[in-house]
Enzyme design. Structure first.
Site, mmCIF file in Angstrom:
data_model
loop_
_atom_site.group_PDB
_atom_site.id
_atom_site.type_symbol
_atom_site.label_atom_id
_atom_site.label_comp_id
_atom_site.label_asym_id
_atom_site.label_seq_id
_atom_site.Cartn_x
_atom_site.Cartn_y
_atom_site.Cartn_z
ATOM 1 N N HIS A 430 0.868 -1.269 0.007
ATOM 2 C CA HIS A 430 0.068 0.177 0.196
ATOM 3 C C HIS A 430 0.897 1.274 -0.001
ATOM 4 C CE1 HIS A 430 0.671 0.900 4.456
ATOM 5 N NE2 HIS A 430 0.700 -0.293 4.427
ATOM 6 N N CYS A 451 3.263 -4.610 6.780
ATOM 7 C CA CYS A 451 3.054 -4.364 5.255
ATOM 8 C C CYS A 451 4.126 -4.123 4.594
ATOM 9 C CB CYS A 451 1.839 -3.342 5.297
ATOM 10 S SG CYS A 451 0.316 -4.205 5.729
#
Length: 475
Positions: A430, A451
């Site tokens: 992301h 992430c």
């Protein structure tokens, strides 16, 4: 005068004799007719109707006697009381006299007979107590008795390890309930029911049934299933994979053991799910990517076995199946990933590569590099490292709101423009507009919660070139 007197006397004597003969004849006819009438209207001495003696009775008397008698409803097995029923009325009435009359004619003999004869008559008002309650009770008691007895084992044809043979029958001592109840049904209207034990007999090895079973198993033995996995064809030969099979009631019963073993062997040789791979990095270096990731496929044994057994049951000698219908995976896409990829350790030529040590992401499409960007992965100091392994893009979303927890933030909710998840635990790619530290060692103490943080300027290109189900290699 003398002679005439003698003549007259002779005439008188003859007339007397004739008169006597006539009288005797008339008496004989009367007696004979009376006797015949009696014989025609009365039962012989030892005649029974539904177990009740009606000897010497006329139809009215017999009907009255039958009507007055109650039915005991006791059941005897081999002359021993087996079940005691309650008494019921016989069910006979004056309406039954025509039935009795028919039996009266049927039993008639010119001369009196002492022969024992038993007839059955259906009472006009017969209830169903015996057939409904007593019959069911006797059946249940016989079943209960059978539980204490040894069951007969039928002979049967069996396919074992490539050969068809016959297992011999084994005798038992259980009652043949159906046969015993058949005798019960014939005694619906008797005072009591007298049954004889009948032992259930096993099916003989010489029976038509067993011979047919053997024939059908020999047909099965000649069958083969060709099972194609990706580009490899495997032969499931009945002689080799069917450890045991039988045939009964028009259907094959096939053991799964041999088929299951071969599916295991195929999975070991070809399946990619959960396996480690030797991966060639962007720099040409070979590294081992740990097992346990979500990317890959494997054959689901239960599905494959069901289809292969179903194929064996068909009339075709050879049946072709493709394993693609039987594969499964883990994570978001439970039907498996990468089955159509047969190169590059099963990941194909379109994939994402993440190097933890280089803090870099490369994306390849059809073997060509289309994206290359620095990234920041999970924070090492708090054990929130981005998990190494072989994963896949589960799904993509734009925009998206990420919710979760990480070190220093129990609960967060942050909006991003692009999101592509690749682990079950919630790690994904992301954009991270809030991040200011993009140094190559940022992940050590200032990394993400797991992430792969991607620069805003690069994230759209990353998002557009990531495809669902394609491999994500993290090492």
């Amino acid at each position: 005068m003398f002679k005439g007197s003698i003549f007259d006397e002779v005439i008188k004597i003859k007339r007397k004799k004739i008169l006597i003969a006539v009288i005797i004849g008339i008496i004989g006819i009367f007696v004979g007719s009376s006797y015949t009438y009696y014989r025609m209207t009365h039962f012989n001495k030892n005649v029974e109707i539904n177990g009740i003696n009606v000897g010497g009775l006329n139809k009215k008397q017999a009907t009255k006697k039958l009507k007055s008698k109650s039915v005991s409803n006791d059941v005897y097995l081999n002359n021993k009381l087996f079940y005691s029923g309650k008494k019921t009325v016989s069910g006979f009435s004056s309406q039954d006299q025509p039935k009795i009359q028919k039996l009266l004619k049927k039993q008639w003999t010119f001369w009196p007979s002492k022969k024992s004869v038993s007839y059955k008559a259906i009472p006009s008002k017969m209830g169903n107590y015996r057939q409904r309650e007593i019959r069911n009770a006797v059946a249940e008691k016989l079943k209960s008795e059978n539980e204490k007895r040894e069951k007969a084992v039928d002979a049967k044809a069996v396919l074992r390890d490539g050969k068809v043979g016959v297992d011999k029958a084994q005798k038992g001592n259980q009652y043949d309930i159906a046969l015993i109840l058949k005798s019960f049904n014939k005694q619906k209207y008797e005072q009591n029911v007298y049954l004889k034990s009948k032992i259930a007999q096993p099916l003989s090895a010489k029976s038509k049934t067993v011979k047919h079973e053997k024939k059908m198993l020999e047909k099965l033995l000649a069958k083969k299933v060709e099972y194609t996995v990706q580009n490899t064809k495997y032969d499931f030969d009945a002689k080799q994979v069917l450890n045991e099979a039988t045939y009964a009631n028009g259907n094959y019963q096939i053991s799964q053991t041999g088929i299951n073993k071969k599916i295991d062997e195929i999975n070991k040789a070809q399946a990619t799910l959960g396996k480690s791979i030797n991966f060639k990095t962007h720099a040409g270096k070979s590294v081992t990517v740990a097992s346990g990731g979500t990317y890959g496929w494997a054959i689901k044994n239960s599905d494959a076995i069901a289809r292969i057994i179903s194929a064996f049951k068909k009339n075709s000698t050879t049946t072709q199946l493709n394993a693609k219908s039987d594969i499964y995976g883990t994570g978001y896409l439970t039907y498996g990933t990468g089955y159509d990829n047969t190169t590059n350790e099963g990941i194909g030529n379109s994939y994402a590569e993440v190097s933890i040590s280089d803090q870099h992401l490369w994306i390849y499409k059809d073997g060509k590099e289309v994206v290359s960007t620095n990234v920041v992965t999970g924070k090492t100091s708090t054990n929130e490292d981005t998990p190494k392994g072989l994963w896949y893009v589960m799904y993509k979303e734009s925009p998206s709101v990420l919710k979760g927890s990480e070190s220093g933030s129990e609960n967060y909710s942050v909006k991003v423009n692009y999101w592509a998840q690749f682990t079950n635990s919630g790690c994904g790619f992301h954009d991270a507009s809030w991040r200011t530290n993009w140094a190559s060692n940022a992940y050590l103490n200032d990394g993400s919660g797991g992430c792969v943080n991607t620069p805003v300027s690069q994230m759209k290109s990353v998002y557009d070139n990531l495809s669902q189900a394609e491999a994500v290699v993290v090492y």
